[in-house]
Design a protein around this motif. Structure first.
Motif, PDB file in Angstrom:
ATOM      1  N   ASN A  38       0.848  -1.239   0.045  1.00  0.00           N
ATOM      2  CA  ASN A  38       0.046  -0.139   0.118  1.00  0.00           C
ATOM      3  C   ASN A  38       0.839   1.474   0.018  1.00  0.00           C
ATOM      4  O   ASN A  38       1.849   1.315   0.580  1.00  0.00           O
ATOM      5  CB  ASN A  38      -0.931   0.028   1.045  1.00  0.00           C
ATOM      6  N   THR A  39       0.398   2.392  -0.544  1.00  0.00           N
ATOM      7  CA  THR A  39       1.038   3.401  -0.484  1.00  0.00           C
ATOM      8  C   THR A  39       1.304   3.855   0.843  1.00  0.00           C
ATOM      9  O   THR A  39       2.495   4.758   1.065  1.00  0.00           O
ATOM     10  CB  THR A  39       0.146   4.380  -1.216  1.00  0.00           C
ATOM     11  N   GLU A  40       0.517   3.822   1.897  1.00  0.00           N
ATOM     12  CA  GLU A  40       0.919   4.139   3.281  1.00  0.00           C
ATOM     13  C   GLU A  40       1.945   3.909   3.735  1.00  0.00           C
ATOM     14  O   GLU A  40       2.780   4.041   4.527  1.00  0.00           O
ATOM     15  CB  GLU A  40      -0.428   3.833   4.047  1.00  0.00           C
ATOM     16  N   ILE A  42       4.476   2.381   2.042  1.00  0.00           N
ATOM     17  CA  ILE A  42       5.711   2.923   1.306  1.00  0.00           C
ATOM     18  C   ILE A  42       6.071   4.153   2.146  1.00  0.00           C
ATOM     19  O   ILE A  42       7.256   4.474   2.210  1.00  0.00           O
ATOM     20  CB  ILE A  42       5.445   3.016  -0.122  1.00  0.00           C
ATOM     21  N   ASN A  43       5.078   5.026   2.219  1.00  0.00           N
ATOM     22  CA  ASN A  43       5.367   6.359   2.642  1.00  0.00           C
ATOM     23  C   ASN A  43       5.958   6.335   3.989  1.00  0.00           C
ATOM     24  O   ASN A  43       6.848   7.149   4.397  1.00  0.00           O
ATOM     25  CB  ASN A  43       3.939   7.221   2.642  1.00  0.00           C
ATOM     26  N   ALA A  91      11.571   3.186  -3.937  1.00  0.00           N
ATOM     27  CA  ALA A  91      10.144   3.014  -3.920  1.00  0.00           C
ATOM     28  C   ALA A  91       9.669   3.552  -5.157  1.00  0.00           C
ATOM     29  O   ALA A  91      10.103   4.480  -5.814  1.00  0.00           O
ATOM     30  CB  ALA A  91       9.686   3.936  -2.831  1.00  0.00           C
ATOM     31  N   ASP A  92       8.543   2.936  -5.694  1.00  0.00           N
ATOM     32  CA  ASP A  92       7.722   3.262  -6.761  1.00  0.00           C
ATOM     33  C   ASP A  92       6.416   3.714  -6.374  1.00  0.00           C
ATOM     34  O   ASP A  92       5.562   2.600  -6.427  1.00  0.00           O
ATOM     35  CB  ASP A  92       7.700   2.055  -7.650  1.00  0.00           C
ATOM     36  N   LEU A  93       6.033   4.762  -6.092  1.00  0.00           N
ATOM     37  CA  LEU A  93       4.737   5.120  -5.539  1.00  0.00           C
ATOM     38  C   LEU A  93       3.706   4.963  -6.601  1.00  0.00           C
ATOM     39  O   LEU A  93       2.458   4.577  -6.289  1.00  0.00           O
ATOM     40  CB  LEU A  93       4.671   6.563  -5.178  1.00  0.00           C
ATOM     41  N   VAL A  94       4.034   5.164  -7.905  1.00  0.00           N
ATOM     42  CA  VAL A  94       3.145   5.064  -8.916  1.00  0.00           C
ATOM     43  C   VAL A  94       2.590   3.694  -9.151  1.00  0.00           C
ATOM     44  O   VAL A  94       1.108   3.551  -9.175  1.00  0.00           O
ATOM     45  CB  VAL A  94       3.572   5.559 -10.354  1.00  0.00           C
ATOM     46  N   ASN A  95       3.428   2.720  -9.032  1.00  0.00           N
ATOM     47  CA  ASN A  95       2.923   1.200  -9.039  1.00  0.00           C
ATOM     48  C   ASN A  95       2.814   0.536  -7.565  1.00  0.00           C
ATOM     49  O   ASN A  95       2.374  -0.680  -7.611  1.00  0.00           O
ATOM     50  CB  ASN A  95       4.072   0.808  -9.798  1.00  0.00           C
ATOM     51  N   GLN A  96       2.943   1.287  -6.642  1.00  0.00           N
ATOM     52  CA  GLN A  96       2.677   0.786  -5.335  1.00  0.00           C
ATOM     53  C   GLN A  96       3.665  -0.467  -4.879  1.00  0.00           C
ATOM     54  O   GLN A  96       3.265  -1.402  -4.539  1.00  0.00           O
ATOM     55  CB  GLN A  96       1.066   0.561  -4.866  1.00  0.00           C
ATOM     56  N   ARG A  97       4.960  -0.017  -5.298  1.00  0.00           N
ATOM     57  CA  ARG A  97       5.787  -1.351  -4.956  1.00  0.00           C
ATOM     58  C   ARG A  97       7.173  -0.771  -4.604  1.00  0.00           C
ATOM     59  O   ARG A  97       7.765   0.549  -4.983  1.00  0.00           O
ATOM     60  CB  ARG A  97       5.792  -2.194  -6.309  1.00  0.00           C
TER      61      ARG A  97
END
Length: 160
Positions: A38-40, A42-43, A91-97
């Motif tokens: 999830n984006t959360e 990763i952030n 970190a690749d936020l666009v692809n959530q990975r």
């Protein structure tokens, strides 16, 4: 085209390949793996807010250590004196990975493909382990060899 397996002897038994007569050449391999999350999550990692500390630094060290121990984990792998192990994590936020790329190199008589793939895999597992309390449904995916150079079989480059 018929191809024999180098790790099977004339009796059909598994054995470690004798590389003592092979020339010493520079060999390098790159591998990658991904952790989908999830984006959360990763952030939290990027912002340094994870309560277990620096997730990427820990995963990087785990990957480096794993590459050194590949011969203890994978049957029939040779113990190698690796001259370079690099683990890069992005970190690749666009692809959530999160993408993990490892590079292993040596001057030796056998390749380093397994070491590179083990480094990427263990780094991904470490990320999962450190973040599982926050998100249990992360997925580790696409562990693969990107390229390798050196050795009798020549160079290899994966298609995208």
């Amino acid at each position: 085209m018929s191809q024999s397996f180098s790790h099977i002897n004339s009796h059909g038994d598994a054995h470690m390949v004798d590389v003592s007569n092979k020339p010493i050449t520079m060999r390098e391999a790159r591998a990658e793996s991904f952790v989908l999350m999830n984006t959360e999550t990763i952030n939290m990692i990027i912002e340094g807010k994870h309560y277990k500390g620096d997730v990427f630094a820990t995963a990087r060290i785990a990957g480096i250590q794993a590459a050194k121990k590949t011969w203890e984990l994978i049957p029939l792998c040779h113990p190698l004196l690796l001259s370079k192990i690099e683990v890069n994590i992005d970190a690749d936020l666009v692809n959530q990975r999160v993408r993990i790329e490892s590079i292993c190199r040596l001057n030796g008589q056998t390749g380093v493909e397994m070491e590179a793939m083990v480094a990427s895999s263990v780094a991904a597992l470490t990320i999962y382990d450190m973040c599982k309390a926050v998100q249990k449904d992360m997925v580790i995916t696409q562990v693969r060899l990107l390229n390798k150079t050196g050795g009798k079989s020549g160079d290899f480059r994966a298609n995208n």
